[in-house]
Design an enzyme around this catalytic site. Structure first.
Site, mmCIF file in Angstrom:
data_model
loop_
_atom_site.group_PDB
_atom_site.id
_atom_site.type_symbol
_atom_site.label_atom_id
_atom_site.label_comp_id
_atom_site.label_asym_id
_atom_site.label_seq_id
_atom_site.Cartn_x
_atom_site.Cartn_y
_atom_site.Cartn_z
ATOM 1 N N GLU A 32 -1.403 -7.649 -6.272
ATOM 2 C CA GLU A 32 -2.768 -7.920 -6.754
ATOM 3 C C GLU A 32 -2.895 -9.358 -7.265
ATOM 4 O O GLU A 32 -3.922 -10.003 -7.081
ATOM 5 C CB GLU A 32 -3.163 -6.930 -7.853
ATOM 6 C CG GLU A 32 -3.463 -5.529 -7.337
ATOM 7 C CD GLU A 32 -4.623 -5.484 -6.348
ATOM 8 O OE1 GLU A 32 -5.514 -6.340 -6.417
ATOM 9 O OE2 GLU A 32 -4.606 -4.593 -5.484
ATOM 10 N N ARG A 57 0.851 -1.189 0.000
ATOM 11 C CA ARG A 57 0.000 0.000 0.000
ATOM 12 C C ARG A 57 0.888 1.240 0.000
ATOM 13 O O ARG A 57 1.760 1.387 0.846
ATOM 14 C CB ARG A 57 -0.890 -0.040 1.233
ATOM 15 C CG ARG A 57 -2.113 0.771 1.052
ATOM 16 C CD ARG A 57 -3.175 0.354 2.031
ATOM 17 N NE ARG A 57 -4.183 -0.512 1.419
ATOM 18 C CZ ARG A 57 -5.104 -1.152 2.101
ATOM 19 N NH1 ARG A 57 -5.128 -1.071 3.411
ATOM 20 N NH2 ARG A 57 -5.993 -1.897 1.485
ATOM 21 N N TYR A 110 -2.464 -22.257 -6.657
ATOM 22 C CA TYR A 110 -2.873 -21.653 -7.939
ATOM 23 C C TYR A 110 -1.624 -21.168 -8.692
ATOM 24 O O TYR A 110 -1.439 -19.973 -8.931
ATOM 25 C CB TYR A 110 -3.845 -20.491 -7.706
ATOM 26 C CG TYR A 110 -5.128 -20.919 -7.038
ATOM 27 C CD1 TYR A 110 -6.165 -21.482 -7.777
ATOM 28 C CD2 TYR A 110 -5.288 -20.792 -5.664
ATOM 29 C CE1 TYR A 110 -7.332 -21.893 -7.166
ATOM 30 C CE2 TYR A 110 -6.459 -21.208 -5.053
ATOM 31 C CZ TYR A 110 -7.477 -21.750 -5.810
ATOM 32 O OH TYR A 110 -8.632 -22.158 -5.206
ATOM 33 N N TYR A 164 -10.803 -7.201 -13.153
ATOM 34 C CA TYR A 164 -10.697 -6.744 -11.768
ATOM 35 C C TYR A 164 -9.272 -6.290 -11.442
ATOM 36 O O TYR A 164 -9.047 -5.193 -10.916
ATOM 37 C CB TYR A 164 -11.163 -7.868 -10.817
ATOM 38 C CG TYR A 164 -10.475 -7.810 -9.496
ATOM 39 C CD1 TYR A 164 -10.707 -6.729 -8.644
ATOM 40 C CD2 TYR A 164 -9.549 -8.783 -9.102
ATOM 41 C CE1 TYR A 164 -10.054 -6.627 -7.433
ATOM 42 C CE2 TYR A 164 -8.884 -8.680 -7.906
ATOM 43 C CZ TYR A 164 -9.142 -7.601 -7.072
ATOM 44 O OH TYR A 164 -8.473 -7.495 -5.900
ATOM 45 N N ASP A 203 -14.516 -6.924 -6.838
ATOM 46 C CA ASP A 203 -14.057 -8.248 -6.405
ATOM 47 C C ASP A 203 -15.085 -8.821 -5.423
ATOM 48 O O ASP A 203 -16.175 -8.247 -5.250
ATOM 49 C CB ASP A 203 -12.652 -8.150 -5.781
ATOM 50 C CG ASP A 203 -12.675 -7.488 -4.414
ATOM 51 O OD1 ASP A 203 -13.694 -6.833 -4.079
ATOM 52 O OD2 ASP A 203 -11.689 -7.622 -3.666
#
Ligand code: SF4
Length: 356
Positions: A34, A22, A79, A117, A135
């Site tokens: 992200e 951030r 993933y 997104y 999202d």
């Protein structure tokens, strides 16, 4: 009177978490964060993000790295196509964009692994483009706030919400903060179960809060059950080394190492496991004893991995078997899925147990 978006931004200024990505000045770092956050919680992603950025501090270092090194720094996050796509996109950015991250949502969405997104999040946070992010967190907040009963797992519902949000994001000075504020509200206050409405800046006009129907939103059509797949993994030792096989490069978990065995039609017994090892490696294993089971949930199925320990083995490894005898000290350098890493830990722990 303050608009809801002004109230949201004030709340965000007071409650935003201090996260390493951030306010990061480098769009590359925001992009990496992200991608990690696509299917991973903030607390789990945080140490990975810091380690990944230390090893691959720029888009050029990521593009030039061996793929196995990239996957190793992703190991445990799951993933893995995210990591492969991240590197493919990095190579494309180096080759076609002179190592500069594209500055618009439309251009970002052309890169592998970046959907609408993620493109909206990067473009708004790094380049102040007023494109709303929708999202899971944002969908939950606004399905409750607006009382919409659409299925937000589907694209048309997400598009409909993006259209509704568009004039609101156009009206604020910091589109990146606006998007992060919506996501943060979903993460900290508008929780899936028991939302903290008394701390929410949107409470006075929220449909679900005003009607006491928070639990009804977002509406979820009946869940399809996840199929169960079976597999076996056999611990085979020779002269202090462990036999491992490497998965083919293509397909799920391509290039990862695992204990020999593989998928079976039904829950495997010792005979099935011995047959699987023979066809995979050429070795004949004997005296198989059950050594526990590991269950791991992938996105589309649940894997039940039954572990066996072989008392003995005979024969040679087939020439074309992607198999190798490995010392325990070398395991740390190889790439394993979470299920097989847990299987190894289980079998190493069993070896250390004192004999009764
Ligand atoms: S008032 Fe409650 S239900 Fe409504 S948006 Fe806020 S936290 Fe969610």
């Amino acid at each position: 009177m303050r608009s809801w978006s002004q109230a949201l931004l004030c709340w965000y200024a007071a409650h935003r978490r201090d996260l390493p990505w951030r306010g990061h000045p480098d769009p590359y770092a925001v992009w990496v964060s992200e991608i990690m956050l696509q299917q991973t919680r903030v607390t789990a992603a945080r140490p990975y993000f810091e380690r990944f950025l230390r090893r691959f501090p720029t888009v050029d270092t990521l593009a030039a790295a061996p793929v196995a090194d990239v996957l190793k720094h992703w190991e445990g996050l799951g993933y893995y196509s995210r990591a492969r796509n991240l590197q493919t996109a990095a190579r494309e950015i180096v080759a076609r964009h002179s190592s500069r991250i594209p500055a618009s949502a439309a251009a970002l969405a052309q890169l592998p692994g970046i959907g609408p997104y993620t493109a909206a999040a990067i473009a708004s946070i790094c380049f102040h483009e007023p494109v709303p992010v929708v999202d899971g967190n944002v969908a939950r907040v606004f399905s409750r706030y607006l009382g919409w009963t659409d299925d937000f797992r589907k694209l048309p519902a997400r598009r409909k919400l993006a259209v509704w949000l568009q004039p609101h994001i156009m009206a604020v000075a910091c589109p990146g903060d606006f998007n992060q504020a919506m996501m943060e509200l979903g993460a900290l206050a508008c929780l899936p179960h028991t939302p903290l409405c008394d701390q929410c800046p949107l409470a006075t006009a929220c449909h679900a809060h005003c009607t006491g129907t928070q639990e009804k939103f977002p509406v979820r059509p009946a869940h399809k059950s996840v199929p169960t797949r079976h597999a076996c993994a056999v611990v085979i030792r020779r002269r202090g080394r462990l036999l491992l096989v490497q998965r083919r490069e293509q397909g799920l978990l391509g290039g990862f190492w695992e204990l020999p065995g593989g998928e079976t039609k039904r829950k495997p017994d010792a005979r099935t496991a011995a047959t699987a090892v023979k066809s995979q490696t050429g070795l004949i294993v004997s005296d198989l004893s059950a050594n526990g089971m590991i269950e791991h949930v992938f996105s589309h199925f649940r894997l039940q991995l039954v572990l066996f320990a072989a008392g003995g083995s005979a024969g040679r490894l087939r020439a074309n078997a992607r198999a190798r005898w490995v010392h325990a000290a070398a395991l740390v350098h190889l790439l394993f899925s979470t299920a097989h890493r847990r299987a190894l830990q289980l079998c190493i722990a069993a070896t250390r147990k004192p004999r009764q």
